[in-house]
Scaffold this active site. Structure first.
Site, PDB file in Angstrom:
ATOM      1  N   GLN A  48       0.775  -1.205  -0.001  1.00 38.11           N
ATOM      2  CA  GLN A  48       0.099   0.062  -0.034  1.00 38.11           C
ATOM      3  C   GLN A  48       0.897   1.281   0.100  1.00 38.11           C
ATOM      4  O   GLN A  48       0.612   2.251  -0.661  1.00 38.11           O
ATOM      5  CB  GLN A  48      -1.067  -0.019   1.237  1.00 38.11           C
ATOM      6  CG  GLN A  48      -1.846   1.080   1.608  1.00 38.11           C
ATOM      7  CD  GLN A  48      -2.822   1.630   0.344  1.00 38.11           C
ATOM      8  OE1 GLN A  48      -3.340   0.721  -0.403  1.00 38.11           O
ATOM      9  NE2 GLN A  48      -2.859   2.966   0.250  1.00 38.11           N
ATOM     10  N   GLU A  49       1.754   1.183   0.768  1.00 36.70           N
ATOM     11  CA  GLU A  49       2.501   2.432   0.970  1.00 36.70           C
ATOM     12  C   GLU A  49       3.632   2.747  -0.249  1.00 36.70           C
ATOM     13  O   GLU A  49       3.405   4.131  -0.726  1.00 36.70           O
ATOM     14  CB  GLU A  49       3.604   2.446   2.075  1.00 36.70           C
ATOM     15  CG  GLU A  49       2.854   2.539   3.551  1.00 36.70           C
ATOM     16  CD  GLU A  49       2.555   3.775   3.862  1.00 36.70           C
ATOM     17  OE1 GLU A  49       2.955   4.862   3.139  1.00 36.70           O
ATOM     18  OE2 GLU A  49       1.592   3.920   4.775  1.00 36.70           O
ATOM     19  N   SER A  50       4.234   1.860  -0.883  1.00 35.03           N
ATOM     20  CA  SER A  50       5.190   2.341  -1.681  1.00 35.03           C
ATOM     21  C   SER A  50       5.140   1.405  -2.997  1.00 35.03           C
ATOM     22  O   SER A  50       5.842   1.532  -3.959  1.00 35.03           O
ATOM     23  CB  SER A  50       6.766   2.042  -1.402  1.00 35.03           C
ATOM     24  OG  SER A  50       6.874   0.892  -0.765  1.00 35.03           O
ATOM     25  N   TYR A 170      -7.542   3.308   4.992  1.00 35.90           N
ATOM     26  CA  TYR A 170      -6.043   2.652   5.156  1.00 35.90           C
ATOM     27  C   TYR A 170      -5.846   1.381   5.690  1.00 35.90           C
ATOM     28  O   TYR A 170      -5.452   0.416   5.036  1.00 35.90           O
ATOM     29  CB  TYR A 170      -5.094   3.843   5.692  1.00 35.90           C
ATOM     30  CG  TYR A 170      -3.519   3.270   5.745  1.00 35.90           C
ATOM     31  CD1 TYR A 170      -2.707   3.625   4.522  1.00 35.90           C
ATOM     32  CD2 TYR A 170      -3.244   2.857   6.934  1.00 35.90           C
ATOM     33  CE1 TYR A 170      -1.685   3.115   4.679  1.00 35.90           C
ATOM     34  CE2 TYR A 170      -1.902   2.490   6.967  1.00 35.90           C
ATOM     35  CZ  TYR A 170      -0.999   2.955   6.033  1.00 35.90           C
ATOM     36  OH  TYR A 170       0.237   2.336   6.074  1.00 35.90           O
TER      37      TYR A 170
END
Length: 189
Positions: A48-50, A170
């Site tokens: 999800q982040e990167s 999130y």
């Protein structure tokens, strides 16, 4: 046959670039959380982040695989000696920082919550700040609000309501949508 097809489809949704980091993430998670570490959650969070890009930089300045903001990088470096080098673009540092910060946040979630709900709180806090979550919990007026009650209070304290969709989405995206793709890597929640 249907189970095998579903597992194959889920695995196909894991980016090819993720495979090079699997062993490192698993080792790092076990070192910080123990053998029952929720590896699938951490993998989903990095996804999800990167999207598994070690050189990722967001439009707001978050850096590396774990997408740490420079101020968070500095803060966590003071919290844990293994992170003093402040290297958000280094995969080993980034994974250590992610699992260390998740553990720190998880430990601050109410112990009466289930492991899933504690991780939900940790992920909301990773995304939007522990202080915001704590203020929302206090804004319920309840001595021991449930996770759902605190989620319902999103935007009723310091956090602007406009940020609630992202902040509530999130943990949902990580725990419900992405995590199943990584269950072959290790336990989830």
């Amino acid at each position: 046959m249907a189970v095998a097809v579903a597992a194959s489809c889920a695995q196909a949704q894991v980016p090819q670039g993720a495979q090079q980091y699997r062993a490192l993430l698993v080792r790092t998670a076990h070192a910080s959380w123990g053998m029952d570490a929720p590896v699938a959650v951490f993998a989903a969070q990095v996804h999800q982040e990167s999207a598994w890009r070690a050189d990722a930089v967001s439009h707001v300045g978050a850096q590396g695989l774990a997408q740490f903001m420079p101020a968070t990088t500095k803060w966590i470096a003071g919290l844990h000696p293994d992170l003093a080098s402040q290297q958000p673009f280094n995969p080993a540092w980034s994974f250590r920082a992610l699992v260390t910060y998740d553990r720190w946040l998880y430990d601050r979630a109410p112990a009466r919550y289930s492991p899933h709900d504690r991780m939900w709180v940790a992920l909301r806090s990773y995304n939007g700040g522990l202080g915001h979550w704590q203020q929302e919990a206090a804004s319920t007026g309840l001595a021991q609000p449930s996770r759902a009650q605190v989620d319902a209070a999103c935007g009723k304290a310091r956090r602007a309501a406009v940020h609630c969709k992202e902040n509530l989405g999130y943990p949902h995206r990580i725990l419900v949508v992405i995590q199943p793709r990584y269950l072959q890597w290790g336990p989830g929640l």
